[in-house]
Write an enzyme that holds these catalytic residues in place. Structure first.
Site, short mmCIF file in Angstrom:
data_model
loop_
_atom_site.label_atom_id
_atom_site.label_comp_id
_atom_site.label_asym_id
_atom_site.label_seq_id
_atom_site.Cartn_x
_atom_site.Cartn_y
_atom_site.Cartn_z
N HIS A 153 0.86 -1.21 0.00
CA HIS A 153 0.00 0.00 0.00
C HIS A 153 0.89 1.24 0.00
O HIS A 153 1.51 1.57 1.01
CB HIS A 153 -0.90 0.01 1.24
N HIS A 196 1.52 5.42 -1.71
CA HIS A 196 1.17 6.60 -2.51
C HIS A 196 2.45 7.17 -3.11
O HIS A 196 3.37 7.55 -2.38
CB HIS A 196 0.49 7.66 -1.65
N LYS A 243 -9.41 0.08 -5.78
CA LYS A 243 -9.44 0.72 -4.46
C LYS A 243 -10.78 1.38 -4.20
O LYS A 243 -11.26 2.18 -5.00
CB LYS A 243 -8.33 1.78 -4.39
N HIS A 293 -10.43 1.32 1.85
CA HIS A 293 -10.24 2.31 2.91
C HIS A 293 -11.47 2.19 3.79
O HIS A 293 -12.55 2.67 3.42
CB HIS A 293 -10.08 3.73 2.34
N HIS A 323 -4.66 -0.64 5.81
CA HIS A 323 -4.16 0.14 6.95
C HIS A 323 -5.09 0.09 8.16
O HIS A 323 -5.61 1.10 8.61
CB HIS A 323 -3.84 1.59 6.57
N ASP A 336 1.49 2.64 3.51
CA ASP A 336 0.65 3.82 3.33
C ASP A 336 1.50 5.10 3.36
O ASP A 336 1.03 6.15 3.77
CB ASP A 336 -0.46 3.90 4.38
O1 DOR Z 1 -3.50 9.67 5.58
C1 DOR Z 1 -3.82 9.35 4.46
N1 DOR Z 1 -3.22 9.88 3.38
N2 DOR Z 1 -4.78 8.44 4.31
C2 DOR Z 1 -5.27 8.14 3.11
O2 DOR Z 1 -6.14 7.31 3.04
C3 DOR Z 1 -4.77 8.82 1.90
C4 DOR Z 1 -3.42 9.33 2.09
C5 DOR Z 1 -2.97 10.32 1.04
O3 DOR Z 1 -3.20 10.07 -0.15
O4 DOR Z 1 -2.36 11.31 1.40
ZN ZN Z 2 -3.31 5.08 1.56
#
Ligand code: DOR
Ligand code: ZN
Length: 349
Positions: free
Chosen positions: A13, A15, A99, A136, A174, A252
């Protein structure tokens, strides 16, 4: 124990963002992990296989020479995702999950799902072609306390969803609560859960104090689902370190420009890609479970996704170090989580 050698892990997971900012953070992940499930919450979101393919190509093009890393792409589910897009995604071989962001639950979720009833065709197709749903898991009702949103999601959304689509492979992403960990252990069928390093290391008090207990708002520790109280952290630690193959690593890591976190309305997301394995190792050591680290970090994820385990290995050495205070992030900079804290394990270069 002063060194820990394990099968090269993956991040289930992550970003990465896009453009120059993506190119700045990508090497941190590629250094630590062989593969990562890349989240689709770009602006605009990655809702089609064609967009996922193009995003994948931008990631591969941004990889520094000499780093071997495979991005595993995902689609962003909307109320209007057609069944044929699911078929295309599965046939592409590059999309490994879809997702579910409940609309309004978190960063860049405004195009997310307003009601699961609107997604029946897509979910039925995912169940049929066996494409996992990555969730999520938070309700978005404003009357529900932010610390209770994950717990409510289980009864209100997750249990009915899995009753309607019993063969659908689901990753509860998460997880942050005892209730979520208990649900994943007890549930029938094909379910897994990712757990972040920060939810294993910190409880919600860290949002309001540093490691020495000095009070003050700590925006870099703010993410969604938000850190919970210590009893939940203990339950997550027990789940991650207990050897159950349903639990696996997902950082995450979610980079944001420093100014957008240090703000009157700071956004959610913690950047951990530069120190992920080291932070997980700290948590496993706290639990006296370093012998279970490899399963969680390197075996359970690929087994769940039906992918081969990695052949290469990585080594962590006991050596205290500190993260840089800031890391370049496109035209801005970001502050990594745990900057300033001593880290007792170090990934050998
Ligand atoms: O804290 C988070 N940031 N939770 C999420 O689900 C998305 C993520 C983000 O893309 O910054
Ligand atoms: Zn995330």
């Amino acid at each position: 124990m002063d060194a820990l050698t394990i099968t090269r892990p993956d991040d289930w997971h992550l970003h990465l963002r896009d453009g120059a900012a993506m190119a700045d953070v990508l090497p941190y992940t590629a250094r630590q992990f062989a593969r990562a499930i890349v989240m689709p919450n770009l602006k605009p979101p990655v809702t089609t296989t064609a967009a996922a393919q193009a995003y994948r190509e931008r990631i591969v093009a941004a990889l520094p020479a000499g780093l071997r890393f495979a991005p595993l792409m995902t689609l962003y589910l909307t109320d209007n995702t057609p069944a044929e897009e699911i078929r295309r995604a599965k046939a592409s071989g590059i999309v490994h999950g879809v997702k579910l962001y409940p609309a309004g639950a978190t960063t860049h979720s405004d195009s997310g799902v307003t009601s699961l009833a609107r997604c029946s065709a897509a979910l039925a197709e995912m169940e049929k072609v066996d494409l996992p749903l990555l969730i999520h898991g938070e309700v978005t009702h404003r009357h529900v306390d932010v610390f209770d949103r994950e717990r409510f999601f289980i009864d209100e959304q997750l249990i009915p969803l899995r009753r309607d689509f019993p063969a659908l492979r689901v990753v509860f992403e998460h997880i942050t609560t005892r209730e979520a960990a208990d649900y994943v252990v007890a549930a029938a069928g094909r379910i897994g859960a990712t757990i972040t390093a920060h939810h294993l290391l910190y409880n919600r008090t860290r949002l309001f104090a540093d490691a020495e207990g000095r009070t003050g708002m700590r925006p870099h520790y703010y993410c969604l689902p938000v850190l919970k109280r210590e009893t939940h952290r203990q339950a997550l630690l027990a789940a991650a370190t207990g050897g159950n193959p349903r639990f696996f690593l997902g950082t995450d890591s979610a980079p944001h420009p420093k100014g957008e976190k240090e703000s009157a309305c700071g956004c959610a997301g913690c950047f951990t890609a530069a120190s992920a394995l080291e932070m997980y190792a700290m948590a496993f050591e706290e639990a006296g479970a370093l012998d279970r680290f490899e399963g969680f970090a390197s075996h359970h994820g690929p087994d769940f996704y039906g992918l081969p385990r990695n052949a290469a290995q990585v080594t962590l050495r006991r050596e205290q170090w500190h993260l840089p205070a800031e890391i370049k992030f496109g035209s801005a900079s970001l502050v990594p989580l745990a900057a300033g804290e001593p880290l007792p394990w170090k990934l050998v270069a």
